[in-house]
Design a protein around this motif. Structure first.
Motif, PDB file in Angstrom:
ATOM      1  N   GLN A   1      80.778  24.867  13.063  1.00  0.00           N
ATOM      2  CA  GLN A   1      79.358  24.514  13.104  1.00  0.00           C
ATOM      3  C   GLN A   1      79.160  23.026  12.812  1.00  0.00           C
ATOM      4  OE1 GLN A   1      78.140  27.420  10.120  1.00  0.00           O
ATOM      5  NE2 GLN A   1      76.984  28.560  11.679  1.00  0.00           N
ATOM      6  N   ARG A   2      79.908  22.517  11.832  1.00  0.00           N
ATOM      7  CA  ARG A   2      79.757  21.108  11.457  1.00  0.00           C
ATOM      8  C   ARG A   2      80.248  20.177  12.561  1.00  0.00           C
ATOM      9  NH1 ARG A   2      81.486  21.657   6.600  1.00  0.00           N
ATOM     10  NH2 ARG A   2      83.598  20.784   6.795  1.00  0.00           N
ATOM     11  N   ASP A   3      81.261  20.594  13.315  1.00  0.00           N
ATOM     12  CA  ASP A   3      81.787  19.755  14.401  1.00  0.00           C
ATOM     13  C   ASP A   3      80.791  19.586  15.533  1.00  0.00           C
ATOM     14  OD1 ASP A   3      84.131  19.353  13.078  1.00  0.00           O
ATOM     15  OD2 ASP A   3      85.254  20.917  14.140  1.00  0.00           O
ATOM     16  N   ARG A   4      79.807  20.466  15.598  1.00  0.00           N
ATOM     17  CA  ARG A   4      78.803  20.347  16.655  1.00  0.00           C
ATOM     18  C   ARG A   4      77.667  19.395  16.271  1.00  0.00           C
ATOM     19  NH1 ARG A   4      79.668  26.156  17.430  1.00  0.00           N
ATOM     20  NH2 ARG A   4      77.817  26.632  16.188  1.00  0.00           N
ATOM     21  N   LEU A   5      77.739  18.862  15.059  1.00  0.00           N
ATOM     22  CA  LEU A   5      76.708  17.938  14.578  1.00  0.00           C
ATOM     23  C   LEU A   5      77.283  16.537  14.448  1.00  0.00           C
ATOM     24  CD1 LEU A   5      75.141  20.136  11.745  1.00  0.00           C
ATOM     25  CD2 LEU A   5      74.422  19.979  14.134  1.00  0.00           C
ATOM     26  N   SER A   6      76.403  15.561  14.511  1.00  0.00           N
ATOM     27  CA  SER A   6      76.811  14.161  14.359  1.00  0.00           C
ATOM     28  C   SER A   6      75.837  13.463  13.425  1.00  0.00           C
ATOM     29  CB  SER A   6      76.814  13.441  15.709  1.00  0.00           C
ATOM     30  OG  SER A   6      77.672  14.087  16.622  1.00  0.00           O
ATOM     31  N   GLY A   7      76.381  12.662  12.539  1.00  0.00           N
ATOM     32  CA  GLY A   7      75.535  11.888  11.638  1.00  0.00           C
ATOM     33  C   GLY A   7      75.169  10.551  12.250  1.00  0.00           C
ATOM     34  N   LEU A   8      73.874  10.256  12.283  1.00  0.00           N
ATOM     35  CA  LEU A   8      73.436   8.947  12.781  1.00  0.00           C
ATOM     36  C   LEU A   8      73.344   7.931  11.659  1.00  0.00           C
ATOM     37  CD1 LEU A   8      70.670   9.766  15.415  1.00  0.00           C
ATOM     38  CD2 LEU A   8      73.133   9.591  15.693  1.00  0.00           C
ATOM     39  N   GLY A   9      72.972   8.388  10.477  1.00  0.00           N
ATOM     40  CA  GLY A   9      72.904   7.446   9.372  1.00  0.00           C
ATOM     41  C   GLY A   9      72.098   7.983   8.204  1.00  0.00           C
TER      42      GLY A   9
ATOM     43  N   TYR B   1      76.732   0.266  16.303  1.00  0.00           N
ATOM     44  CA  TYR B   1      75.502  -0.298  15.753  1.00  0.00           C
ATOM     45  C   TYR B   1      75.729  -0.855  14.352  1.00  0.00           C
ATOM     46  CZ  TYR B   1      70.694  -0.680  14.134  1.00  0.00           C
ATOM     47  OH  TYR B   1      69.512  -1.168  13.631  1.00  0.00           O
ATOM     48  N   TYR B   2      76.437  -0.101  13.512  1.00  0.00           N
ATOM     49  CA  TYR B   2      76.662  -0.574  12.144  1.00  0.00           C
ATOM     50  C   TYR B   2      77.636  -1.757  12.095  1.00  0.00           C
ATOM     51  CZ  TYR B   2      74.173   3.596  10.669  1.00  0.00           C
ATOM     52  OH  TYR B   2      73.204   4.536  10.485  1.00  0.00           O
ATOM     53  N   ASP B   3      78.540  -1.827  13.061  1.00  0.00           N
ATOM     54  CA  ASP B   3      79.504  -2.935  13.092  1.00  0.00           C
ATOM     55  C   ASP B   3      78.925  -4.194  13.730  1.00  0.00           C
ATOM     56  OD1 ASP B   3      81.470  -1.428  11.878  1.00  0.00           O
ATOM     57  OD2 ASP B   3      82.378  -0.777  13.772  1.00  0.00           O
ATOM     58  N   LYS B   4      78.178  -4.028  14.840  1.00  0.00           N
ATOM     59  CA  LYS B   4      77.767  -5.191  15.627  1.00  0.00           C
ATOM     60  C   LYS B   4      76.270  -5.278  15.895  1.00  0.00           C
ATOM     61  CE  LYS B   4      82.245  -5.140  17.994  1.00  0.00           C
ATOM     62  NZ  LYS B   4      82.942  -5.072  19.305  1.00  0.00           N
ATOM     63  N   GLY B   5      75.526  -4.272  15.516  1.00  0.00           N
ATOM     64  CA  GLY B   5      74.098  -4.296  15.792  1.00  0.00           C
ATOM     65  C   GLY B   5      73.781  -3.707  17.157  1.00  0.00           C
ATOM     66  N   LEU B   6      72.636  -4.064  17.685  1.00  0.00           N
ATOM     67  CA  LEU B   6      72.205  -3.549  18.984  1.00  0.00           C
ATOM     68  C   LEU B   6      73.140  -4.020  20.094  1.00  0.00           C
ATOM     69  CD1 LEU B   6      68.327  -4.044  18.936  1.00  0.00           C
ATOM     70  CD2 LEU B   6      69.524  -1.874  19.089  1.00  0.00           C
ATOM     71  N   PRO B   7      73.335  -3.200  21.136  1.00  0.00           N
ATOM     72  CA  PRO B   7      74.028  -3.694  22.332  1.00  0.00           C
ATOM     73  C   PRO B   7      73.336  -4.946  22.856  1.00  0.00           C
ATOM     74  CG  PRO B   7      73.734  -1.315  22.457  1.00  0.00           C
ATOM     75  CD  PRO B   7      72.949  -1.782  21.262  1.00  0.00           C
TER      76      PRO B   7
END
Length: 443
Positions: A107-115, A313-319
């Motif tokens: 169940q957890r593998d089907r979820l993704s953390g955005l932040g 995003y966390y490494d480099k910001g917006l595309p």
């Protein structure tokens, strides 16, 4: 200028073959390119009036400026939010950290953390005359531990379990209520203490902070709790931080709390990640009473898989394109640029062939006349030219007239004039043969 335009016209006409080839390649590009991300998503927010719902409303308004529609779906809290994500009823949800640990690995593998969006302190309010030192003192008190399946109850249950205390052992004094219901009972004197979870700015927390008959107490042994419950964090709350007029709390205190994590389900389109996170950053840019400005959003807990787009995003910001263009245009450009690279690789040799093919096409206009001249020349050499020479001369003179109407670029004019000379030369030769035959016949 007229000559240049004529040469350009010839160039285009000589290379019309490339039009269907380009059309086929561009058609393939549009056929195989992935569809653009949807401009709509659903988000589970908890109960109206709660911290999750208030944050979601601000996020919705910020996303609306980009033309994105965020539909808010009320829920009963973090556990209900996880259930809605698993069922595909929503694409996004705010979830209290630690709640994901109640799911199995599949169940957890089907979820993704955005932040992480912000910290959620655990507040323990007691009556002004209630004596409290440690959680064990709550055994003798009338206590609200949070409504069933709520995030508040999940945190309090974890803290109590660390002290080997079970809520089920105190059914007469401990109640499974939370929110406004618990706050009303506490201010009415029907409870001695109550747990709440939410941002310091939450209307309910602010209401309790102004109640003169209540006291906000500190939790001790926080390091011991953090060692056992790593999904919690330590929060220091300065004197008067919640309400300066009532001086709540009346001294510096320490508490614990989970973090509010934005979680995506399987139906969430990953390309929306930078749009959502940038909107969240704008909403949270000024910080809060307990969170410094610019602190959030932050990387999600390690217990959740992080999308590659979130890592970027966390490494480099917006595309790069999204820094200068609206999201809808930038996302389309990103997708087409990626697929345009192999298209350009195919077009490079194609355009490289234009020069030789163009040269061949133009010269073919000239050289196709030489075939007939060559045939006549061979017949003259072998002496096998029979028939009416006058008709052959007339035919060549007609070809000469047609040749005068052939258009070629200026750079190929010398070859055209050489053909004129050779054609005239062959006509003169035939005239000479015709004269010799006429003399021979007269003798």
């Amino acid at each position: 200028m007229r000559r240049i335009l004529r040469d350009l016209k010839i160039l285009i006409l000589a290379n019309l073959w490339i039009v269907p080839v380009l059309a086929a390649l561009v058609g393939a590009l549009f056929y195989f390119v992935a569809p653009p991300p949807p401009m709509h998503a659903r988000m589970a927010t908890g109960a109206p009036g709660g911290g999750y719902h208030a944050f979601a409303e601000r996020l919705r308004d910020e996303l609306a400026l980009q033309g994105f529609e965020l539909e808010l779906v009320p829920s009963q809290g973090s556990r209900d939010n996880l259930a809605k994500l698993g069922q595909g009823a929503v694409e996004l949800a705010l979830v209290q950290s630690g709640q994901e640990l109640t799911l199995d690995d599949e169940q957890r593998d089907r979820l993704s953390g955005l932040g992480v969006m912000y910290r959620e302190p655990l507040w323990l309010f007691t009556g002004a005359d209630v004596k409290f030192e440690r959680l064990a003192d709550l055994r003798e008190l009338r206590l609200a531990i949070g409504s069933q399946d709520s995030g508040t109850q999940a945190v309090t249950a974890a803290l109590l379990a660390a002290n080997r205390i079970e809520a089920a052992d105190y059914p007469e004094r401990w109640q499974q209520i939370g929110g406004s219901r618990a706050a009303d009972a506490l201010t009415a004197g029907e409870l001695d203490a109550a747990f709440f979870v939410g941002p310091a700015e939450n209307a309910l927390i602010q209401r309790l902070a102004t109640e003169p008959g209540l006291r906000l107490v500190s939790l001790r042994r926080t390091e011991a709790y953090l060692a056992r419950l790593p999904y919690l964090s330590r929060l220091e709350v300065g004197e008067g931080m919640l309400d300066m007029a009532q001086n709540t709390p009346d001294q510096d205190i320490v508490t614990l709390g989970p973090v509010a994590t934005l979680v995506a389900g399987e139906s969430f389109h990953p390309s929306l990640t930078p749009l959502i996170l940038e909107a969240a950053r704008t909403v949270l840019k000024n910080g809060s009473l307990l969170d410094p400005a610019g602190s959030y959003p932050a990387r999600p807990p390690l217990s959740l898989r992080t999308l590659d787009e979130a890592e970027y995003y966390y490494d480099k910001g917006l595309p790069i394109l999204q820094r200068y263009l609206p999201f809808r245009i930038a996302s389309l450009a990103d997708r087409y640029i990626i697929l345009a690279i192999p298209l350009l690789v195919l077009l490079f040799p194609l355009f490289k062939a234009i020069g030789p093919i163009y040269q061949w096409r133009i010269r073919a206009r000239i050289y196709r006349w030489y075939k007939h001249l060559r045939e006549i020349d061979q017949q003259l050499y072998k002496g096998s030219l029979n028939g009416d020479i006058g008709a052959e001369i007339a035919r060549l003179e007609k070809l000469e007239d047609e040749l005068a109407r052939v258009e070629v670029p200026l750079s190929y004019s010398s070859e055209l004039y050489e053909l004129h000379m050779h054609l005239r030369y062959m006509i003169e030769r035939l005239h000479a043969v015709q004269r010799r035959r006429a003399i021979a016949a007269a003798q």
